[in-house]
Design a protein around this motif. Sequence first.
Motif, mmCIF file in Angstrom:
data_model
loop_
_atom_site.group_PDB
_atom_site.id
_atom_site.type_symbol
_atom_site.label_atom_id
_atom_site.label_comp_id
_atom_site.label_asym_id
_atom_site.label_seq_id
_atom_site.Cartn_x
_atom_site.Cartn_y
_atom_site.Cartn_z
ATOM 1 N N PRO A 24 -0.371 -0.676 9.724
ATOM 2 C CA PRO A 24 -1.038 0.419 9.022
ATOM 3 C C PRO A 24 -1.423 0.009 7.598
ATOM 4 N N ILE A 25 -2.423 0.665 7.056
ATOM 5 C CA ILE A 25 -2.919 0.359 5.706
ATOM 6 C C ILE A 25 -1.796 0.433 4.676
ATOM 7 N N ASN A 26 -0.927 1.445 4.781
ATOM 8 C CA ASN A 26 0.142 1.570 3.777
ATOM 9 C C ASN A 26 1.113 0.394 3.835
ATOM 10 N N VAL A 27 1.339 -0.163 5.018
ATOM 11 C CA VAL A 27 2.217 -1.338 5.130
ATOM 12 C C VAL A 27 1.530 -2.552 4.497
ATOM 13 N N THR A 71 -0.728 -2.490 2.183
ATOM 14 C CA THR A 71 -0.738 -2.246 0.735
ATOM 15 C C THR A 71 0.612 -2.585 0.131
ATOM 16 N N ASP A 72 1.683 -2.146 0.786
ATOM 17 C CA ASP A 72 3.026 -2.441 0.272
ATOM 18 C C ASP A 72 3.323 -3.940 0.294
ATOM 19 N N ARG A 83 1.565 -5.357 -2.634
ATOM 20 C CA ARG A 83 2.287 -4.916 -3.832
ATOM 21 C C ARG A 83 3.576 -5.726 -4.022
ATOM 22 N N SER A 84 4.230 -6.076 -2.915
ATOM 23 C CA SER A 84 5.506 -6.799 -3.026
ATOM 24 C C SER A 84 5.330 -8.197 -3.616
#
Length: 185
Positions: free
Chosen positions: A74-77, A79-80, A83-84
């Motif tokens: 998923p996009i949020n994964v 993105t995270d 970010r990490s």
Amino acid sequence: MADKDKPLLIKRYASRRLYNTETSDYVTLEDISGFIRDGRDVQIVDLKSGDDLTRQYLLQIVAEHESRGESVLPINVLTDLVRSYTTQATSAVPQFLAASFEMFRESQSKWAEGMSQMNPMMPKIPGLEAMQAQQEAFLKAMSGNMGKSWSAPEKDEAASEGGEDLAAIKRQLAELQQKLSKMDK
């Protein structure tokens, strides 16, 4: 005969062509993806420098599948993950991902085991084994070698949680079987 326990060695030539050392022929990324789906580990090295390029190529395979609409992440994964790379949490992320994927693998295994125990006469779901092999290869690719440094939770905790999960899965399966029976009539 190839040793299935050892990673399949793929050499990358200066021309960027990939050479399968077991079969003595050139392979594509799609071929490598197939080896992994079939449960085979691969190691890709640069012929000239000897650098291990496996991670780079596995990421490229994932990116190609994602770009073709075969989205798993998923996009949020995603993105995270990006970010990490820019935070101090970088050191904890690989261990967390490895632990998460290991728990997912165990849960999947318990589900499959529960399915076979519930009704051994029930026909096998077409493609289930292929799907499991594909997911296992994906999880192995995503977790890399991080899973080796993660220690499993205590057996008692895992067993009690697994029992609850198995009971929930059995309940859901029974409900699905009832719905399927009604649909057949």
